[in-house]
Motif scaffolding. Structure first.
Motif, PDB file in Angstrom:
ATOM      1  N   ALA A 148       0.842  -1.200   0.000  1.00 33.64           N
ATOM      2  CA  ALA A 148       0.000   0.000   0.000  1.00 33.64           C
ATOM      3  C   ALA A 148       0.876   1.248   0.000  1.00 33.64           C
ATOM      4  O   ALA A 148       1.882   1.331   0.704  1.00 33.64           O
ATOM      5  N   GLU A 149       0.499   2.226  -0.832  1.00 26.21           N
ATOM      6  CA  GLU A 149       1.189   3.511  -0.955  1.00 26.21           C
ATOM      7  C   GLU A 149       2.636   3.342  -1.409  1.00 26.21           C
ATOM      8  O   GLU A 149       3.495   4.153  -1.085  1.00 26.21           O
ATOM      9  N   SER A 205     -12.498  -5.141  -4.611  1.00 22.27           N
ATOM     10  CA  SER A 205     -12.854  -3.880  -3.946  1.00 22.27           C
ATOM     11  C   SER A 205     -11.954  -2.739  -4.420  1.00 22.27           C
ATOM     12  O   SER A 205     -12.154  -2.207  -5.518  1.00 22.27           O
ATOM     13  N   GLU A 206     -10.951  -2.399  -3.644  1.00 25.23           N
ATOM     14  CA  GLU A 206     -10.199  -1.161  -3.896  1.00 25.23           C
ATOM     15  C   GLU A 206      -9.258  -1.237  -5.104  1.00 25.23           C
ATOM     16  O   GLU A 206      -8.794  -0.206  -5.580  1.00 25.23           O
ATOM     17  N   LEU A 207      -8.954  -2.444  -5.596  1.00 22.88           N
ATOM     18  CA  LEU A 207      -8.096  -2.567  -6.785  1.00 22.88           C
ATOM     19  C   LEU A 207      -8.862  -3.134  -7.979  1.00 22.88           C
ATOM     20  O   LEU A 207      -8.262  -3.699  -8.891  1.00 22.88           O
ATOM     21  N   ALA A 208     -10.183  -2.943  -7.981  1.00 20.20           N
ATOM     22  CA  ALA A 208     -11.007  -3.521  -9.053  1.00 20.20           C
ATOM     23  C   ALA A 208     -10.784  -2.823 -10.385  1.00 20.20           C
ATOM     24  O   ALA A 208     -10.838  -3.459 -11.450  1.00 20.20           O
ATOM     25  N   GLN A 257      -7.395  -0.001   2.735  1.00 19.12           N
ATOM     26  CA  GLN A 257      -8.231  -0.036   3.930  1.00 19.12           C
ATOM     27  C   GLN A 257      -8.454  -1.465   4.426  1.00 19.12           C
ATOM     28  O   GLN A 257      -9.137  -1.689   5.410  1.00 19.12           O
ATOM     29  N   ILE A 258      -7.842  -2.417   3.721  1.00 23.58           N
ATOM     30  CA  ILE A 258      -8.017  -3.817   4.103  1.00 23.58           C
ATOM     31  C   ILE A 258      -7.030  -4.165   5.202  1.00 23.58           C
ATOM     32  O   ILE A 258      -5.830  -3.913   5.086  1.00 23.58           O
ATOM     33  N   GLY A 259      -7.535  -4.726   6.285  1.00 26.03           N
ATOM     34  CA  GLY A 259      -6.723  -5.020   7.460  1.00 26.03           C
ATOM     35  C   GLY A 259      -5.532  -5.890   7.132  1.00 26.03           C
ATOM     36  O   GLY A 259      -5.590  -6.774   6.287  1.00 26.03           O
ATOM     37  N   GLY A 260      -4.431  -5.655   7.850  1.00 25.79           N
ATOM     38  CA  GLY A 260      -3.211  -6.429   7.611  1.00 25.79           C
ATOM     39  C   GLY A 260      -2.418  -5.823   6.477  1.00 25.79           C
ATOM     40  O   GLY A 260      -1.364  -5.253   6.679  1.00 25.79           O
ATOM     41  N   GLY A 261      -2.950  -5.929   5.299  1.00 25.05           N
ATOM     42  CA  GLY A 261      -2.340  -5.245   4.164  1.00 25.05           C
ATOM     43  C   GLY A 261      -0.994  -5.778   3.734  1.00 25.05           C
ATOM     44  O   GLY A 261      -0.254  -5.097   3.048  1.00 25.05           O
TER      45      GLY A 261
END
Length: 860
Positions: free
Chosen positions: A602-603, A691-694, A827-831
């Motif tokens: 992430a980021e 979800s966030e990477l669809a 925003q997905i836990g663990g990541g």
């Protein structure tokens, strides 16, 4: 100078606390339980040195924050505290912990141990700083038997002499049991603090442990019942530093833990600029690191550097053209990789030019009225002390020739330029580097050359018998002018006063090693414009990249403070940082094991900086990219022309994953960047695909260079980017690209897919987050990844390798398809996803261990 003194600000940094933090300092002050003797002396010293009031006030506040998180010395029940302070290289960490020592002594701490580096020169330098800022007497003079010399008052001692701490070490010698025993009579009833500055060395720690045990037996429990503060300077060194064997690391770690355990009430504070260390990164399991006794479980504090800090942002990003000069003439004379018996018959022209620049810069500083200040040049071009000795000799010859030339013709004005090639060469350097500098006309420079060269010394600083101490006390009214040639000793904590010119020829890719070797960072009041760094092109890219990684960690620290996260959570975050892969694997390099590492994307931007040089595979990669674009267009995605390429918005994730599965950076088990492993990336994407990477954006970048011929790609004319590659790796069949920031692309690539207002808002947020509230020329591209709701971005780019290296490898490559993946916040836990690092493969990829010849054994 007025602007320098009064236009400087310093933030307070971030604090991450354990859940059980209970402040005590405020109440103790109100109740009159804490004095102000040592701190008030030190504050006066900082003021006398010309530090701006805002910086002194910030130091006061930050040291209060640290002290508040140490144990209350008035609390007689047993306690132990473990913390860490993360600063910047050469940014004033020693000044910070000297202030902390003063305040701890005022609060009631009676035994203070400073562990300062692994070499004598650094330990001696740190002792001198403690003498000046805390003790108030020259301990080197105190060590002499001559009573007439015994009372040399220095630093804080000149303000108030009512009491002096007892030092069991001095500027001449490390801890010695016999010397300490003779001084025990001075300790008395611990009415004054006792301080030791020791080397991070297992035999020194063994001696100290034995003496403490013996002394506590003879004196009952008087000593071990005192509150004890241990400062571990350069806390990551000899913890993961590869110059040490794992047995030595374990021994030192165990000895520090045993030292702390001897005391009923103890505090450990590690200071470091490079927190990629084993206290955060344990290569075996996540849990093991948290069990370590030295893990900073109670607090982690980030130190902000003052706005006048001359660091990686200024040197390698904001003002690179001013400060950085590239070394490209060393390979035939002093190759990056050489052996211990490598001859040094001549010097690279770039090094001779750097020496001349130092002489001219010193002359300019003298013309500016800075002749009483010190001026240093650093030459760090080999890891072998024998080669360093040969370099020192040749550099001394260069200085000697210039000195002779100036002695003969220096007073002849303009005529000297025609008569003397050495003076003409100095003039050429002045013209190229400093003609526009303030107060630096050639006539003023030439008039000062004689005084500069009479004072100039060339010394070797390493673990050899030829080594000379960097003694800045001898400067007097003219200051010291010194060229220091060395290696590992120059890389860890040692401060080169008035460092103006650096010549750095090393190929380490280790984060902590590279950052610590950045002795050119620090403060340059009145001569920042004269500072130059000679470095290979690859080094520039690595430093710019590392700066971003360290910047990310400081920003993460601030975010975790706001989220009220704990040190354990920050430790896990550091360990899942993608760049920790290198550190983790290097830490276990000798084992050859496969070890699991959890990586968070992430980021982060992941790029193909290393690709196998195989024509059929390179062609297959281009077909995979063209197939991706064709599938997107067929699905109705528009190709929009942009000023620097083409953009496709809203591409389905399945197409992206298909492309990543087809694209190959390697064949078989060839070593390439582990971060571009398709399994690692696909595991991460798959967990977020619904979800966030669809949906993704794709940017096909095209160079704006007018002299480059476009290449056809998916029906588009794309101008390739011409980039250097590592010649040695090209011969072995690997294209290793080295862009301007160890990146193939630029920061602005990652703004593609965002609206103009989103870009403006992101830049403004970034500006406000900086201490100086200025927007630098090069922004941290992470700001674009943090924009709420943005799509992940796939960047495609055709790269044209510089042909010399590829032709020598038997290939003539016109265009290589490279990609970059810019991941937004998650925003997905663990990541994180787990990646198994094969350390043998990492050794092939990053080279053998960077072990200094001088760091082997206990040579000091």
């Amino acid at each position: 100078m007025i602007e320098e003194k009064y236009g400087i600000s310093m933030g307070l940094g971030a604090v991450v606390d354990a859940e059980d933090f209970r402040p005590w300092l405020h109440d103790a002050r109100i109740n009159g339980e804490i004095g102000d003797f040592y701190w008030s002396r030190y504050r006066r010293l900082l003021n006398l040195k010309g530090l701006p009031k805002s910086v002194i006030d910030a130091t006061d506040e930050v040291t209060d924050r640290v002290l508040d998180r140490l144990g209350d010395p008035k609390n007689m029940t047993p306690w132990s505290r473990r913390g860490m302070v993360v600063g910047h290289v050469q940014s004033g960490k020693t000044a910070n912990y000297t202030g902390l020592i003063c305040k701890a002594a005022d609060a009631g701490y009676r035994l203070i141990v400073v562990i300062a580096g692994i070499h004598n020169n650094l330990r001696n330098q740190t002792q001198a700083r403690i003498d000046e800022g805390f003790i108030g007497r020259d301990t080197g003079r105190l060590a002499h038997a001559n009573k007439a010399q015994r009372q040399k008052i220095i630093g804080v001692g000149t303000f108030d002499q009512r009491e002096f701490p007892v030092s069991l070490t001095n500027t001449l010698r490390d801890f010695n049991k016999a010397t300490a025993t003779t001084n025990t009579s001075q300790i008395g009833q611990y009415n004054v603090p006792v301080v030791l500055v020791i080397k991070k060395n297992s035999s020194t720690l063994k001696n100290l442990l034995e003496w403490l045990k013996e002394h506590s037996v003879h004196q009952g429990t008087q000593m071990v019942s005192q509150p004890m503060l241990l400062i571990d300077d350069e806390a990551d060194n000899a913890s993961i530093n590869t110059a040490y064997s794992r047995d030595e690391v374990t021994r030192i770690n165990g000895q520090i833990r045993e030292l702390l355990s001897l005391f009923h009430r103890s505090c450990y504070v590690g200071y470091t600029a490079t927190p990629f260390a084993n206290i955060f990164i344990d290569p075996d399991t996540d849990d093991e690191a948290l069990k370590q006794d030295l893990f900073p479980r109670h607090f982690i504090i980030g130190l902000d550097a003052p706005s006048n800090y001359f660091g990686a942002q200024k040197v390698f990003l904001d003002a690179r053209d001013r400060h950085v000069r590239l070394i490209d003439d060393n390979e035939d004379i002093l190759p990056m990789k050489h052996k211990i018996d490598h001859p040094v018959d001549v010097l690279p022209d770039s090094l001779v030019r750097a020496v001349r620049a130092f002489i001219v810069a010193r002359a300019i500083r003298n013309a500016r009225g800075q002749q009483a200040s010190h001026a240093s040049m650093l030459v760090n071009a080999s890891r072998f002390t024998d080669v360093q000795g040969r370099l020192r000799s040749k550099v001394a010859d260069v200085v000697s020739h210039i000195r002779d030339a100036v002695a003969v013709d220096g007073g002849k004005g303009r005529a000297a330029l025609l008569q003397n090639p050495e003076i003409a060469a100095l003039h050429a350097v002045w013209e190229a580097e400093y003609a526009d500098a303030e107060g630096a006309g050639w006539s003023e420079v030439q008039a000062r050359l004689h005084e500069v060269l009479v004072a100039a010394r060339v010394v070797e600083v390493n673990a050899s018998k030829r080594s000379q101490p960097l003694d800045y006390e001898q400067g007097g009214e003219h200051g010291v002018t010194v060229i220091a040639v060395g290696g590992f000793s120059l890389s860890r904590g040692l401060t080169l006063e008035g460092l103006t010119i650096s010549y750095f020829l090393r190929n380490s890719m280790m984060y902590d090693t590279l950052m610590q070797m950045g002795r050119w960072f620090g403060y340059r009041p009145g001569y920042e414009d004269l500072c130059r760094v000679w470095i290979p092109a690859d080094g520039v890219g690595w430093y710019a990249h590392i700066h971003e990684a360290m910047d990310d960690l400081q920003a993460q620290l601030k975010r975790m403070e706001l989220a009220k996260a704990t040190p354990e959570q920050f430790g896990l975050t550091v360990r899942s940082h993608p760049e920790s892969l290198i550190v983790t694997a290097r830490n276990k390099m000798g084992s050859g094991k496969e070890l699991p590492v959890k990586v968070g994307l992430a980021e982060n931007l992941i790029e193909t900086t290393r690709i196998v040089l195989d024509s059929p595979q390179l062609e297959a990669n281009i077909r995979a990219g063209e197939g991706l674009l064709a599938a997107a267009v067929k699905a109705g995605v528009l190709v929009v022309s942009r000023p620097r390429g083409y953009l496709l918005k809203g591409v389905r994730v399945n197409s992206i994953m298909d492309f990543l599965r087809e694209y190959r950076t390697e064949l078989g088990v060839r070593p390439v960047n582990p971060l571009t492993d398709p399994k690692l990336i696909n595991d991460y994407i798959e967990a977020r695909a619904a979800s966030e990477l669809a949906e993704w954006d794709i940017f096909i970048a095209s160079s704006t260079r007018k002299d480059m011929k476009p290449l056809p790609f998916a029906g588009l004319d794309i101008v390739p980017y011409e980039l250097s590659v590592d010649a040695d790796l090209a011969k072995s069949g690997v294209l290793a690209f080295s862009g301007a920031s160890r990146r193939i692309g630029s920061a602005e690539d990652e703004s593609e897919g965002l609206e103009e207002q989103q870009i403006t808002d992101a830049k403004e947020k970034f500006r406000l987050s900086r201490d100086d509230k200025k927007l630098p020329k090069t922004v941290n591209p992470r700001i674009y990844r943090q924009v709420s709701g943005r799509h992940p971005l796939l960047i495609l780019r055709l790269v044209k390798p510089k042909l010399d290296a590829t032709r020598s490898a038997g290939e003539d490559v016109e265009g290589v398809l490279a990609w970059g993946l810019s991941f937004p916040s998650s925003q997905i836990g663990g990541g994180t996803v787990e990646y198994v690092v094969n350390t043998i493969r990492m050794r092939e990829m990053f080279g053998e261990e960077e072990i200094e010849e001088e760091a082997l054994g206990d040579s000091e």
